[in-house]
Design a protein around this motif. Structure first.
Motif, PDB file in Angstrom:
ATOM      1  N   ILE A   1     -39.055 -11.061  -7.908  1.00 51.24           N
ATOM      2  CA  ILE A   1     -39.016  -9.400  -7.650  1.00 51.24           C
ATOM      3  C   ILE A   1     -38.131  -9.306  -6.421  1.00 51.24           C
ATOM      4  O   ILE A   1     -37.219  -8.466  -6.379  1.00 51.24           O
ATOM      5  N   ALA A   2     -38.419 -10.181  -5.318  1.00 57.21           N
ATOM      6  CA  ALA A   2     -37.583 -10.185  -3.909  1.00 57.21           C
ATOM      7  C   ALA A   2     -36.106 -10.327  -4.360  1.00 57.21           C
ATOM      8  O   ALA A   2     -35.258  -9.503  -4.065  1.00 57.21           O
TER       9      ALA A   2
ATOM     10  N   ASN B   1     -47.449  -9.081  -8.219  1.00 58.32           N
ATOM     11  CA  ASN B   1     -46.960  -7.671  -8.567  1.00 58.32           C
ATOM     12  C   ASN B   1     -47.665  -6.731  -7.540  1.00 58.32           C
ATOM     13  O   ASN B   1     -46.865  -5.557  -7.076  1.00 58.32           O
ATOM     14  N   THR B   2     -48.761  -7.015  -6.984  1.00 58.11           N
ATOM     15  CA  THR B   2     -49.379  -6.079  -6.155  1.00 58.11           C
ATOM     16  C   THR B   2     -48.851  -6.114  -4.581  1.00 58.11           C
ATOM     17  O   THR B   2     -48.732  -5.018  -4.034  1.00 58.11           O
ATOM     18  N   MET B   3     -48.239  -7.259  -4.305  1.00 62.63           N
ATOM     19  CA  MET B   3     -47.739  -7.550  -2.995  1.00 62.63           C
ATOM     20  C   MET B   3     -46.365  -6.672  -3.071  1.00 62.63           C
ATOM     21  O   MET B   3     -46.000  -6.052  -1.840  1.00 62.63           O
ATOM     22  N   PHE B   4     -45.710  -6.436  -4.260  1.00 61.93           N
ATOM     23  CA  PHE B   4     -44.542  -5.777  -4.102  1.00 61.93           C
ATOM     24  C   PHE B   4     -44.617  -4.380  -4.609  1.00 61.93           C
ATOM     25  O   PHE B   4     -43.816  -3.760  -5.088  1.00 61.93           O
TER      26      PHE B   4
ATOM     27  N   THR C   1     -45.654  -3.379  -7.550  1.00 61.40           N
ATOM     28  CA  THR C   1     -45.171  -3.353  -8.824  1.00 61.40           C
ATOM     29  C   THR C   1     -46.283  -3.392  -9.938  1.00 61.40           C
ATOM     30  O   THR C   1     -47.251  -4.013  -9.667  1.00 61.40           O
ATOM     31  N   PRO C   2     -46.327  -2.317 -10.735  1.00 59.75           N
ATOM     32  CA  PRO C   2     -47.328  -2.241 -11.731  1.00 59.75           C
ATOM     33  C   PRO C   2     -47.569  -3.628 -12.497  1.00 59.75           C
ATOM     34  O   PRO C   2     -46.734  -4.097 -12.819  1.00 59.75           O
ATOM     35  N   THR C   3     -49.000  -3.833 -12.622  1.00 58.99           N
ATOM     36  CA  THR C   3     -49.275  -4.969 -13.887  1.00 58.99           C
ATOM     37  C   THR C   3     -48.995  -4.513 -15.200  1.00 58.99           C
ATOM     38  O   THR C   3     -49.990  -4.041 -15.358  1.00 58.99           O
TER      39      THR C   3
ATOM     40  N   ARG D   1     -46.914 -15.184 -16.519  1.00 63.26           N
ATOM     41  CA  ARG D   1     -45.523 -14.302 -16.243  1.00 63.26           C
ATOM     42  C   ARG D   1     -45.474 -13.257 -17.480  1.00 63.26           C
ATOM     43  O   ARG D   1     -44.701 -12.329 -17.518  1.00 63.26           O
ATOM     44  N   ILE D   2     -46.517 -13.220 -18.662  1.00 63.05           N
ATOM     45  CA  ILE D   2     -46.254 -12.090 -19.582  1.00 63.05           C
ATOM     46  C   ILE D   2     -47.053 -10.791 -18.826  1.00 63.05           C
ATOM     47  O   ILE D   2     -46.680  -9.612 -19.135  1.00 63.05           O
ATOM     48  N   PHE D   3     -47.611 -10.876 -17.640  1.00 61.44           N
ATOM     49  CA  PHE D   3     -48.085  -9.778 -16.991  1.00 61.44           C
ATOM     50  C   PHE D   3     -47.418  -9.214 -15.719  1.00 61.44           C
ATOM     51  O   PHE D   3     -47.974  -8.860 -14.935  1.00 61.44           O
TER      52      PHE D   3
END
Length: 231
Positions: free
Chosen positions: A33-34, A112-115, A117-119, A187-189
């Protein structure tokens, strides 16, 4: 993977596998993500950033958790360890695998939560013939490396060696070297750089198991255990 001289109780080993695998997926997904945000529209640079973070993070995690659980962090490694002669009860194998998969999913959610971003489930399709062959090669090489070190008394090098191998395999395999069923499920999530669509994940899992079997065969050929002397 090398096992500690004084084994930790089962709950602590399971916790180590859960936490270690979870943090591994956090590193993979979070750095992906970064990379997307820092280097938009440059996939090569994004992959380099993702691979460097993963290689370094994996090396550190193995050094942390190896004395507790052996730092399998991968169902293929756990199954290969049992196949190659480790005295792991079936119950322990099941607990390890469940802990690894649960950790992988939790690690993706954490990243996801740190960035912010929705799971959600990934939409990235990856399952081509070339990708699946890449997973066979990546997983076979990983198993061969780990047990070559273990059978030649060099398990202390597993952290940097495995990290270096995965960092390189990001680039020399077409699949970018998932080489780990728990990481694949995790990584599916995430519908981000590191994600994999559910429909692609199942063929990846099959290819990884095939690769693990190939790796076990190579270990037995190249690094056979000495035969026990008969009285």
């Amino acid at each position: 993977m090398d096992r500690p001289m004084n084994p930790a109780p089962p709950w602590r080993r399971a916790a180590a596998e859960f936490l270690g695998t979870g943090l591994l997926v956090t590193v993979v997904v979070g750095s992906g993500i970064a990379a997307q945000r820092l280097s938009p529209n440059d996939v090569g640079l994004e992959l380099m950033e993702n691979s460097i973070a993963t290689a370094l993070g994996l090396a550190v995690l193995i050094l942390i958790f190896q004395p507790i659980s052996g730092a399998h962090l991968n169902p293929c490694v756990t199954l290969a360890d049992r196949t190659l002669g480790a005295a792991l009860p079936a119950g322990t194998i099941a607990v390890y695998v469940v802990a690894q998969v649960a950790g992988g999913v939790g690690g993706a959610v954490l990243a996801n939560t740190m960035f912010d971003t929705p799971t959600v489930l990934s939409t990235t399709q990856r399952a081509t013939v070339g990708h699946l062959l890449g997973e066979v090669v990546a997983t076979a090489g990983l198993v061969l490396l780990i047990f070559a070190l273990a059978r030649t008394g060099r398990a202390v090098l597993a952290g940097p060696a495995v990290g270096a191998y995965i960092g390189a395999a990001y680039w020399f395999t077409s699949s970018t070297s998932f080489a780990n069923p728990a990481v694949t499920v995790g990584r599916i999530f995430t519908d981000t750089f590191a994600g994999i669509a559910p429909g692609s994940a199942w063929p990846f899992l099959a290819a990884q198991l095939v690769g693990a079997a190939v790796g076990v065969g190579l270990v037995q050929i190249l690094f056979p255990l000495p035969r026990k002397a008969h009285p």
